[in-house]
Motif scaffolding. Structure first.
Motif, PDB file in Angstrom:
ATOM      1  N   ASN A  20       0.917  -1.237  -0.114  1.00 53.16           N
ATOM      2  CA  ASN A  20      -0.069   0.033   0.055  1.00 53.16           C
ATOM      3  C   ASN A  20       0.870   1.253  -0.141  1.00 53.16           C
ATOM      4  O   ASN A  20       0.690   2.109   0.365  1.00 53.16           O
ATOM      5  CB  ASN A  20      -0.918   0.171   1.134  1.00 53.16           C
ATOM      6  CG  ASN A  20      -2.493   0.621   0.932  1.00 53.16           C
ATOM      7  OD1 ASN A  20      -2.532   0.542  -0.395  1.00 53.16           O
ATOM      8  ND2 ASN A  20      -2.897   0.816   1.936  1.00 53.16           N
ATOM      9  N   VAL A  45      -7.398  10.888   1.240  1.00 56.69           N
ATOM     10  CA  VAL A  45      -6.864   9.663   1.741  1.00 56.69           C
ATOM     11  C   VAL A  45      -6.025  10.132   3.172  1.00 56.69           C
ATOM     12  O   VAL A  45      -5.722  11.567   3.131  1.00 56.69           O
ATOM     13  CB  VAL A  45      -5.935   8.787   1.006  1.00 56.69           C
ATOM     14  CG1 VAL A  45      -6.759   8.024   0.137  1.00 56.69           C
ATOM     15  CG2 VAL A  45      -5.009   9.480   0.397  1.00 56.69           C
ATOM     16  N   PRO A  81      -4.159   0.559   5.841  1.00 61.18           N
ATOM     17  CA  PRO A  81      -4.648  -0.601   4.926  1.00 61.18           C
ATOM     18  C   PRO A  81      -6.012  -0.507   4.572  1.00 61.18           C
ATOM     19  O   PRO A  81      -6.740   0.227   5.479  1.00 61.18           O
ATOM     20  CB  PRO A  81      -4.705  -1.682   6.115  1.00 61.18           C
ATOM     21  CG  PRO A  81      -3.524  -1.349   7.070  1.00 61.18           C
ATOM     22  CD  PRO A  81      -3.472  -0.018   6.990  1.00 61.18           C
ATOM     23  N   GLY A  82      -6.321  -0.796   3.620  1.00 58.58           N
ATOM     24  CA  GLY A  82      -7.877  -0.456   3.070  1.00 58.58           C
ATOM     25  C   GLY A  82      -8.000   0.685   2.219  1.00 58.58           C
ATOM     26  O   GLY A  82      -9.053   1.002   1.731  1.00 58.58           O
ATOM     27  N   HIS A  83      -7.042   1.452   2.078  1.00 57.12           N
ATOM     28  CA  HIS A  83      -7.134   2.754   1.474  1.00 57.12           C
ATOM     29  C   HIS A  83      -6.192   2.597   0.161  1.00 57.12           C
ATOM     30  O   HIS A  83      -5.248   2.080   0.278  1.00 57.12           O
ATOM     31  CB  HIS A  83      -6.577   3.883   2.223  1.00 57.12           C
ATOM     32  CG  HIS A  83      -7.739   4.590   3.146  1.00 57.12           C
ATOM     33  ND1 HIS A  83      -7.503   3.759   4.700  1.00 57.12           N
ATOM     34  CD2 HIS A  83      -8.581   5.238   3.340  1.00 57.12           C
ATOM     35  CE1 HIS A  83      -8.346   4.124   5.442  1.00 57.12           C
ATOM     36  NE2 HIS A  83      -9.147   5.125   4.628  1.00 57.12           N
ATOM     37  N   SER A  84      -6.464   3.463  -0.888  1.00 54.98           N
ATOM     38  CA  SER A  84      -5.791   3.383  -1.893  1.00 54.98           C
ATOM     39  C   SER A  84      -6.119   4.697  -2.933  1.00 54.98           C
ATOM     40  O   SER A  84      -6.757   5.549  -2.613  1.00 54.98           O
ATOM     41  CB  SER A  84      -6.175   2.385  -2.768  1.00 54.98           C
ATOM     42  OG  SER A  84      -7.736   2.362  -3.267  1.00 54.98           O
TER      43      SER A  84
END
Length: 96
Positions: A20, A45, A81-84
């Protein structure tokens, strides 16, 4: 958003996507706090960490003048984690 030039597509940057982490080149005069602000504002983000280094200048010769390539700074942005970052992810996926 003028400070961020483009996403970097190399073997290492593709491996970092699994952790990530996103790699891109920015203007050499930009600071880490400016870049973090741009990324958080534009992509929506949260940035956990950011590493940066200046790329070495490469010489170019066009007879009889000697010069150098453009000088950029490369940053590696770490997201939770879980973000992009969807636009950068799409660009990198098209290249592979």
């Amino acid at each position: 958003m003028d400070g961020i030039k483009y996403a970097v597509v190399t073997g290492k940057s593709l491996r970092l996507l699994g952790k990530n982490q996103y790699t891109s080149n920015v203007e050499s005069g930009s600071t880490k706090t400016e870049i973090k602000y741009w990324v958080e504002l534009f992509f929506g983000v949260k940035v956990i960490a950011m590493n940066s280094h200046r790329l070495s200048r490469k010489g170019r010769r066009m007879v009889p003048i000697t010069g150098h390539t453009m000088h950029y700074r490369r940053i590696i942005i770490t997201l939770p984690p879980g973000h992009s970052i969807p636009p950068l992810l799409e660009i990198l996926e098209k290249r592979t």
